[in-house]
Design a protein around this motif. Structure first.
Motif, PDB file in Angstrom:
ATOM      1  N   TRP A  14      24.042 -20.952   6.430  1.00 37.92           N
ATOM      2  CA  TRP A  14      25.364 -20.712   5.844  1.00 37.92           C
ATOM      3  C   TRP A  14      25.051 -20.469   4.280  1.00 37.92           C
ATOM      4  O   TRP A  14      25.874 -19.606   3.874  1.00 37.92           O
ATOM      5  CB  TRP A  14      26.088 -22.135   5.961  1.00 37.92           C
ATOM      6  N   TYR A  18      27.325 -17.620   3.164  1.00 37.65           N
ATOM      7  CA  TYR A  18      28.578 -18.130   2.397  1.00 37.65           C
ATOM      8  C   TYR A  18      27.856 -18.671   1.095  1.00 37.65           C
ATOM      9  O   TYR A  18      27.966 -19.809   0.881  1.00 37.65           O
ATOM     10  CB  TYR A  18      29.190 -19.129   3.203  1.00 37.65           C
ATOM     11  N   TYR A  23      35.729 -21.738   0.126  1.00 35.25           N
ATOM     12  CA  TYR A  23      36.216 -20.544   0.489  1.00 35.25           C
ATOM     13  C   TYR A  23      37.623 -20.817   0.651  1.00 35.25           C
ATOM     14  O   TYR A  23      38.080 -22.087   1.125  1.00 35.25           O
ATOM     15  CB  TYR A  23      35.468 -19.756   1.643  1.00 35.25           C
ATOM     16  N   SER A  25      40.830 -18.640   2.916  1.00 42.27           N
ATOM     17  CA  SER A  25      41.238 -17.729   3.788  1.00 42.27           C
ATOM     18  C   SER A  25      42.509 -17.374   3.824  1.00 42.27           C
ATOM     19  O   SER A  25      43.449 -18.146   3.398  1.00 42.27           O
ATOM     20  CB  SER A  25      40.504 -17.980   5.439  1.00 42.27           C
ATOM     21  N   MET A  42      31.961 -24.966   2.974  1.00 43.54           N
ATOM     22  CA  MET A  42      31.022 -24.384   3.974  1.00 43.54           C
ATOM     23  C   MET A  42      29.660 -25.466   4.080  1.00 43.54           C
ATOM     24  O   MET A  42      29.024 -25.349   5.078  1.00 43.54           O
ATOM     25  CB  MET A  42      30.386 -23.094   3.801  1.00 43.54           C
ATOM     26  N   ALA A  54      32.528 -14.553   5.143  1.00 41.09           N
ATOM     27  CA  ALA A  54      32.674 -14.513   3.667  1.00 41.09           C
ATOM     28  C   ALA A  54      33.490 -13.484   2.895  1.00 41.09           C
ATOM     29  O   ALA A  54      34.440 -13.770   2.256  1.00 41.09           O
ATOM     30  CB  ALA A  54      31.233 -14.759   2.979  1.00 41.09           C
ATOM     31  N   SER A  55      33.214 -12.181   3.464  1.00 38.57           N
ATOM     32  CA  SER A  55      33.804 -10.810   3.039  1.00 38.57           C
ATOM     33  C   SER A  55      35.263 -11.074   3.328  1.00 38.57           C
ATOM     34  O   SER A  55      35.887 -10.071   2.548  1.00 38.57           O
ATOM     35  CB  SER A  55      32.975  -9.720   3.487  1.00 38.57           C
ATOM     36  N   GLY A  59      35.847 -16.301  -2.078  1.00 38.51           N
ATOM     37  CA  GLY A  59      34.797 -17.486  -2.823  1.00 38.51           C
ATOM     38  C   GLY A  59      35.522 -18.049  -3.939  1.00 38.51           C
ATOM     39  O   GLY A  59      36.235 -17.350  -5.040  1.00 38.51           O
TER      40      GLY A  59
END
Length: 148
Positions: A14, A18, A23, A25, A42, A54-55, A59
């Motif tokens: 992770w 990450y 994070y 979303s 995470m 992650a992209s 973050g």
């Protein structure tokens, strides 16, 4: 929130995927600011199955993670204050609601007593009905209601 768990997963898998640990979303198809759809620490998960990449998330720092979760949105990859837009209620819908209230008032104060409806209320009702049924196409606001 940050530092609240004694079970931190230091799994290098992770950490490599990450790097930010925390994070948020959101739905990328939403108009920004978009509402958060998930909050992730995470380090608490043993498996990464089913997590967004992650992209595809934003973050967060520990301070952002500990910050407010409500009243925020995502815009340009950042947490921003968010106030939901007020719904637009058409004049016709406003007239319909006002007409319903006026009818209830008139019945409760005059009809139930079998007394005549004052002319000011009749004029007000007719103006609301004209807006509601579309025969009044020039008004841009509701008429003022009677004083009594």
């Amino acid at each position: 929130m940050a530092g609240t768990s004694d079970h931190v997963n230091n799994n290098p898998e992770w950490v490599a995927l990450y790097p930010a640990r925390y994070y948020v979303s959101y739905d990328h198809s939403d108009t920004e600011p978009a509402l958060p759809t998930g909050w992730y620490d995470m380090a608490l998960y043993q498996s990464l199955d089913g997590f967004p990449m992650a992209s595809d998330m934003v973050g967060l720092t520990a301070d952002q993670w500990d910050g407010p979760r409500f009243g925020v949105g995502i815009a340009n990859g950042h947490i921003v204050p968010y106030t939901p837009p007020m719904p637009v209620i058409s004049l016709k819908e406003q007239a319909s609601h006002a007409l319903s209230l006026a009818r209830s008032y008139i019945y409760s104060n005059y009809g139930i007593l079998n007394e005549p409806t004052p002319d000011s209320w009749v004029t007000y009702l007719k103006a609301l009905m004209a807006i509601q049924n579309g025969t009044d196409t020039t008004s841009t606001s509701l008429p003022a209601g009677p004083k009594s």
